[in-house]
Design a protein around this motif. Sequence first.
Motif, PDB file in Angstrom:
ATOM      1  N   ARG A 161     -26.717  81.455 -50.435  1.00 17.34           N
ATOM      2  CA  ARG A 161     -28.050  80.916 -50.162  1.00 17.34           C
ATOM      3  C   ARG A 161     -27.973  79.422 -49.836  1.00 17.34           C
ATOM      4  NH1 ARG A 161     -29.815  84.906 -54.238  1.00 17.34           N
ATOM      5  NH2 ARG A 161     -31.770  85.891 -53.559  1.00 17.34           N
ATOM      6  N   GLU A 162     -27.251  78.675 -50.652  1.00 15.21           N
ATOM      7  CA  GLU A 162     -27.145  77.235 -50.432  1.00 15.21           C
ATOM      8  C   GLU A 162     -26.485  76.935 -49.092  1.00 15.21           C
ATOM      9  OE1 GLU A 162     -25.724  73.211 -52.829  1.00 15.21           O
ATOM     10  OE2 GLU A 162     -24.814  75.131 -53.324  1.00 15.21           O
ATOM     11  N   GLN A 187     -13.847  81.637 -54.746  1.00 13.88           N
ATOM     12  CA  GLN A 187     -15.137  82.243 -54.424  1.00 13.88           C
ATOM     13  C   GLN A 187     -16.195  81.192 -54.121  1.00 13.88           C
ATOM     14  OE1 GLN A 187     -15.260  85.874 -54.914  1.00 13.88           O
ATOM     15  NE2 GLN A 187     -17.045  85.802 -53.592  1.00 13.88           N
ATOM     16  N   LEU A 188     -16.116  80.036 -54.783  1.00  9.67           N
ATOM     17  CA  LEU A 188     -17.076  78.955 -54.520  1.00  9.67           C
ATOM     18  C   LEU A 188     -17.068  78.611 -53.030  1.00  9.67           C
ATOM     19  CD1 LEU A 188     -17.236  75.600 -56.560  1.00  9.67           C
ATOM     20  CD2 LEU A 188     -17.680  75.725 -54.128  1.00  9.67           C
ATOM     21  N   GLY A 189     -15.903  78.242 -52.527  1.00  6.80           N
ATOM     22  CA  GLY A 189     -15.810  77.872 -51.122  1.00  6.80           C
ATOM     23  C   GLY A 189     -16.064  79.033 -50.179  1.00  6.80           C
ATOM     24  N   GLN A 190     -15.561  80.207 -50.539  1.00  6.54           N
ATOM     25  CA  GLN A 190     -15.707  81.371 -49.663  1.00  6.54           C
ATOM     26  C   GLN A 190     -17.170  81.781 -49.502  1.00  6.54           C
ATOM     27  OE1 GLN A 190     -13.104  84.098 -51.701  1.00  6.54           O
ATOM     28  NE2 GLN A 190     -11.318  82.807 -51.318  1.00  6.54           N
ATOM     29  N   ASP A 191     -17.932  81.744 -50.614  1.00  6.76           N
ATOM     30  CA  ASP A 191     -19.357  82.084 -50.516  1.00  6.76           C
ATOM     31  C   ASP A 191     -20.114  81.018 -49.730  1.00  6.76           C
ATOM     32  OD1 ASP A 191     -19.072  84.442 -51.854  1.00  6.76           O
ATOM     33  OD2 ASP A 191     -20.040  83.793 -53.705  1.00  6.76           O
ATOM     34  N   LYS A 194     -19.607  81.718 -46.127  1.00  5.68           N
ATOM     35  CA  LYS A 194     -20.409  82.865 -45.682  1.00  5.68           C
ATOM     36  C   LYS A 194     -21.823  82.423 -45.313  1.00  5.68           C
ATOM     37  CE  LYS A 194     -18.071  86.452 -48.424  1.00  5.68           C
ATOM     38  NZ  LYS A 194     -18.217  87.377 -49.581  1.00  5.68           N
ATOM     39  N   GLY A 195     -22.409  81.579 -46.168  1.00  3.36           N
ATOM     40  CA  GLY A 195     -23.753  81.095 -45.885  1.00  3.36           C
ATOM     41  C   GLY A 195     -23.806  80.191 -44.675  1.00  3.36           C
ATOM     42  N   LYS A 198     -23.643  81.987 -41.360  1.00  9.44           N
ATOM     43  CA  LYS A 198     -24.830  82.737 -40.963  1.00  9.44           C
ATOM     44  C   LYS A 198     -25.798  81.874 -40.147  1.00  9.44           C
ATOM     45  CE  LYS A 198     -24.769  86.058 -44.809  1.00  9.44           C
ATOM     46  NZ  LYS A 198     -24.627  87.279 -43.988  1.00  9.44           N
ATOM     47  N   GLU A 199     -25.655  80.549 -40.229  1.00  3.11           N
ATOM     48  CA  GLU A 199     -26.588  79.650 -39.556  1.00  3.11           C
ATOM     49  C   GLU A 199     -25.935  78.769 -38.494  1.00  3.11           C
ATOM     50  OE1 GLU A 199     -29.865  79.602 -39.945  1.00  3.11           O
ATOM     51  OE2 GLU A 199     -29.870  81.168 -41.480  1.00  3.11           O
ATOM     52  N   ILE A 200     -24.720  78.325 -38.712  1.00  2.00           N
ATOM     53  CA  ILE A 200     -24.055  77.408 -37.775  1.00  2.00           C
ATOM     54  C   ILE A 200     -23.303  78.222 -36.719  1.00  2.00           C
ATOM     55  CG2 ILE A 200     -22.325  75.581 -37.543  1.00  2.00           C
ATOM     56  CD1 ILE A 200     -22.951  74.765 -40.408  1.00  2.00           C
ATOM     57  N   PRO A 201     -23.540  77.990 -35.441  1.00  2.00           N
ATOM     58  CA  PRO A 201     -22.825  78.743 -34.399  1.00  2.00           C
ATOM     59  C   PRO A 201     -21.311  78.578 -34.539  1.00  2.00           C
ATOM     60  CG  PRO A 201     -24.651  77.493 -33.461  1.00  2.00           C
ATOM     61  CD  PRO A 201     -24.516  77.034 -34.883  1.00  2.00           C
ATOM     62  N   ALA A 202     -20.590  79.674 -34.394  1.00  2.00           N
ATOM     63  CA  ALA A 202     -19.130  79.648 -34.565  1.00  2.00           C
ATOM     64  C   ALA A 202     -18.463  78.643 -33.634  1.00  2.00           C
ATOM     65  CB  ALA A 202     -18.563  81.048 -34.332  1.00  2.00           C
ATOM     66  N   ALA A 203     -19.003  78.497 -32.442  1.00  3.72           N
ATOM     67  CA  ALA A 203     -18.404  77.585 -31.468  1.00  3.72           C
ATOM     68  C   ALA A 203     -18.501  76.130 -31.909  1.00  3.72           C
ATOM     69  CB  ALA A 203     -19.071  77.766 -30.107  1.00  3.72           C
ATOM     70  N   SER A 204     -19.408  75.825 -32.849  1.00  2.88           N
ATOM     71  CA  SER A 204     -19.575  74.443 -33.300  1.00  2.88           C
ATOM     72  C   SER A 204     -18.574  74.055 -34.385  1.00  2.88           C
ATOM     73  CB  SER A 204     -20.996  74.242 -33.852  1.00  2.88           C
ATOM     74  OG  SER A 204     -21.975  74.451 -32.850  1.00  2.88           O
ATOM     75  N   VAL A 205     -17.937  75.055 -35.011  1.00  5.46           N
ATOM     76  CA  VAL A 205     -17.028  74.780 -36.134  1.00  5.46           C
ATOM     77  C   VAL A 205     -15.633  74.517 -35.582  1.00  5.46           C
ATOM     78  CG1 VAL A 205     -16.111  75.601 -38.324  1.00  5.46           C
ATOM     79  CG2 VAL A 205     -18.431  76.260 -37.608  1.00  5.46           C
ATOM     80  N   VAL A 206     -15.185  73.267 -35.677  1.00  2.00           N
ATOM     81  CA  VAL A 206     -13.922  72.871 -35.046  1.00  2.00           C
ATOM     82  C   VAL A 206     -12.755  72.809 -36.032  1.00  2.00           C
ATOM     83  CG1 VAL A 206     -15.073  71.621 -33.199  1.00  2.00           C
ATOM     84  CG2 VAL A 206     -14.483  70.407 -35.320  1.00  2.00           C
TER      85      VAL A 206
END
Length: 429
Positions: A161-162, A187-191, A194-195, A198-206
């Motif tokens: 959610r965060e 799990q902290l980082g992995q969750d 995941k959040g 769900k919102e940031i376009p994959a192409a923006s993550v470098v």
Amino acid sequence: MSKRSSVVAMLTACVVMAAGCSSDSSEGGDSTGVTDTSVTIGSHQPLTGPASPGFGDVAPAAKAYFDYVNARGGVHGRKIIYKYRDDAYDPVRTVSVVRQLVEQDKVFAIFNGLGTPTHTKVVDYLNARKVPDLLVTSGCTCWDAPEKYPYTFGFLTDYVREGKILGAYIKKNFPGKRVAYFTQDDQLGQDGIKGLDKEIPAASVVSRQVYQPGNLDITPQVAAIDQAKADVIVAFGIPQYTAQLRKAQLKLGNSAQLVLSTSSGGEPTTLVRLLQDATPDQSATSLIQGIITDAAAPLPNETRNPWIQLFTKVRNEYATSLPLTTAMVAGMTAAYTFVQALQVAGPDLTRQSMVSAMEKGGFTGPSFVPFAFSKTSHAGGTGTRVGSIKGTAIEYQGPPMTTDNGNGPVVPYDASPATPPANGIPTTR
């Protein structure tokens, strides 16, 4: 002895055994840790170790609130005895500490156990022993599993959610910018990822960089982020590593915008403490200005907020050396919520009645958004509020936001906030 006498003796023994097992949890009557005048609960906490900065004050704050309640008669005539032990954020020590609390100290429940990598090592044990595992200080979605873990309930807004809420903010306010992730490798980082995803376009993550708790040398990860020319760095981890991230930025001359989850040390006072030795040329406070973060409840310097006024009063009476930080608010919020659940569980307190009380939900308090507690959800908070650091405060940018940990939208939450009762102690609804 005659055959008849033997049978009578056996039957008598069975009756005695049955009486001795009247707290059998299979019948819903287990009242381990409960007397007419007290209820004993326990916790594992990082009083030392890498998570201590930022989180070491959570348990003392909760105890201060319990002391406040005890001084005013307790709950249903019972005082709350709170035994918390140091696990140093070490999962091996967590197992030992929790077993001691359950098997030797005979606690009624484990309350507010702190840490994702630590608590995941004891959740199966606690549920197998049918010990209420309440208000876990971790945003792992794994606590929301009523069928698998019927005795476990989360507390924090979960990291999915965060991540969605922070991701939605980044997507709206930094369109087209290059984004890097800096996350704890569990799990902290992995969750959180995941959040965010769900919102940031994959192409923006470098760049996607992870760190292992215990290894403070994160130079390779920050160098990789710098080489990827990220405009924004979003972090899901613990405060000590966020401070290391900021120090590495300064060393490399990196000016990317930092976005920190609450767990990552977005609370300004904690960051200032951790950055005191960062540079002789600038004050620690100056190094955190403009950092974007979020909060699930008001900060201690929001002195007009009635909840902060209550918690500051409790702190001044029962824990005068306790720093006025988000950790204090979190600890007292958890304690306040636990007292509400005790009230609902009633005077005939058992482990099962406590679980049933938690599943009734409807608890109120300082949190900006409601808890998700019900028979079908054991998740904690359902949202958070985003802002930027100004001075040693957070300047909120918009209303609290709420969402689910699936594919639902991120939406504003605009209900009126709750106010504390006049005496600062909740009553049954």
